[in-house]
Design an enzyme around this catalytic site. Structure first.
Site, short mmCIF file in Angstrom:
data_model
loop_
_atom_site.label_atom_id
_atom_site.label_comp_id
_atom_site.label_asym_id
_atom_site.label_seq_id
_atom_site.Cartn_x
_atom_site.Cartn_y
_atom_site.Cartn_z
N ASN A 1 -9.98 -0.07 -0.53
CA ASN A 1 -8.50 0.01 -0.60
C ASN A 1 -7.87 -0.45 -1.73
OD1 ASN A 1 -5.88 -0.35 0.19
ND2 ASN A 1 -6.14 -1.19 2.16
N CYS B 1 0.85 -1.24 -0.03
CA CYS B 1 0.08 -0.03 0.10
C CYS B 1 0.82 1.12 -0.02
CB CYS B 1 -1.05 0.08 1.15
SG CYS B 1 -2.12 -1.54 1.23
N HIS C 1 -3.32 7.53 1.77
CA HIS C 1 -3.51 6.24 1.20
C HIS C 1 -5.14 6.04 1.87
CE1 HIS C 1 -3.97 1.96 0.65
NE2 HIS C 1 -3.60 1.73 1.76
#
Length: 323
Positions: A280, A114, A250
């Protein structure tokens, strides 16, 4: 004179299939309300059979090139952040290079889960600052739907697929925070926390494997580390929180986003939030949010932006840039 890596184009791609939270109610012990209350996610996109990490990355890259009025051969390098490349090798970046018809330059992948896009931006910035490249396509692209355990309600409802891209170009600056481009970066990792977020497959097992996560532990690390890395990057850039126009974090979980903003002393009105629509998307989430924020009219030329991310590894970092 200081060479800066300035954004001259941005674009994104989302798969055609949109999956609302309610779809999971038929196969899992979960509800739309349960997912929303714990993550802020309302829907996400899943790649179809004809959509791959490289094809989505290529579409996002084309959109960034179109915005800049550039062709593929105007680009010197492609840096692609992904944990879900089409194949073990070659890199997804070289596949994008071929799909774009880019006959020169070089392309490579970066894998920091990520946090991948932050690491990719930092590397692209170094290529430009060192004079090794004038224009670099920086892409984040993922098909996390292909590494989900569909029986695990704690993970499979959280992730989505997509791609985003920035085109960076070398621009001369005065070496001050008023320059356009990347002003500072901060990268970190700590491999002792590898068991908090990982995929239980790979060449050692002969399987693709599934994503495994200790969500509570990841959350505990996330807010503290994200706020710390953002603060470090801002200090290196010579700017303070009150000068920041937008935080583009993020997009993992709305509670992490809110907690980090609070720790930084910044109101949510100055945070670009897309997690509700995308879930996500790992390394794709920051460029997706930047592209959507630009398309919404939130992000404008001259805006000062801080972006930060944390992912498996653990790996985390931040970038401060002037749009």
């Amino acid at each position: 004179m200081t060479l800066r890596a300035a954004v001259i184009g941005v674009g994104h791609y989302l798969p055609k299939r949109i999956v609302e939270n309610a779809e999971f109610e038929a196969t899992l012990d979960t509800t739309d309300e349960w997912i929303r209350s714990r993550s802020g996610i309302e829907r996400r996109h899943f790649a179809g059979e004809d959509e791959t990490t490289s094809s989505m990355a290529t579409a996002a890259a084309r959109a960034a090139l179109d915005m800049a009025g550039m062709q593929a051969d105007d680009v010197d390098a492609i840096v692609l952040a992904t944990s879900t490349a089409d194949l073990t090798f070659p890199s997804a970046a070289t596949m994008v290079q071929a799909q774009l018809g880019m006959k020169s330059g070089f392309a490579f992948d970066i894998q920091a889960v990520c946090a991948g896009f932050v690491f990719a931006l930092s590397n692209a910035n170094a290529l430009i600052a060192s004079g090794q490249a004038r224009r670099v396509l920086v892409i984040g692209a993922e098909t996390f739907s292909r590494i989900m355990d569909w029986t695990d309600r704690g993970t499979c409802v959280l992730f989505g697929d997509g791609a985003g891209a920035l085109l960076l170009e070398a621009r001369e600056g005065n070496g001050t925070p008023e320059d356009r481009g990347i002003l500072a970066t901060d990268l970190n990792s700590d491999g002792t926390h590898r068991d908090l977020l990982y995929v239980d497959g790979g060449v050692s097992t002969g399987t693709t494997g599934y994503l495994r996560m200790q969500g509570n532990q990841v959350f505990r690390h996330a807010v503290e580390k994200l706020a710390a890395t953002a603060t470090t990057a801002m200090a290196r850039a010579g700017v303070t929180g009150d000068q920041i126009d937008w935080v583009v974090p993020h997009q993992a979980n709305i509670r992490i986003i809110q907690g980090t903003a609070k720790k930084l002393g910044l109101p949510m009105e100055r945070v670009v939030v897309t997690v509700q629509d995308h879930g996500n998307t790992s390394a794709a989430s920051i460029p997706l949010a930047l592209s959507v924020g630009h398309a919404r009219g939130q992000i404008k030329q001259g805006d000062l932006i801080v972006t930060e991310a944390i992912g498996g590894g653990l790996a985390w970092g931040a970038v401060v840039l002037r749009w």
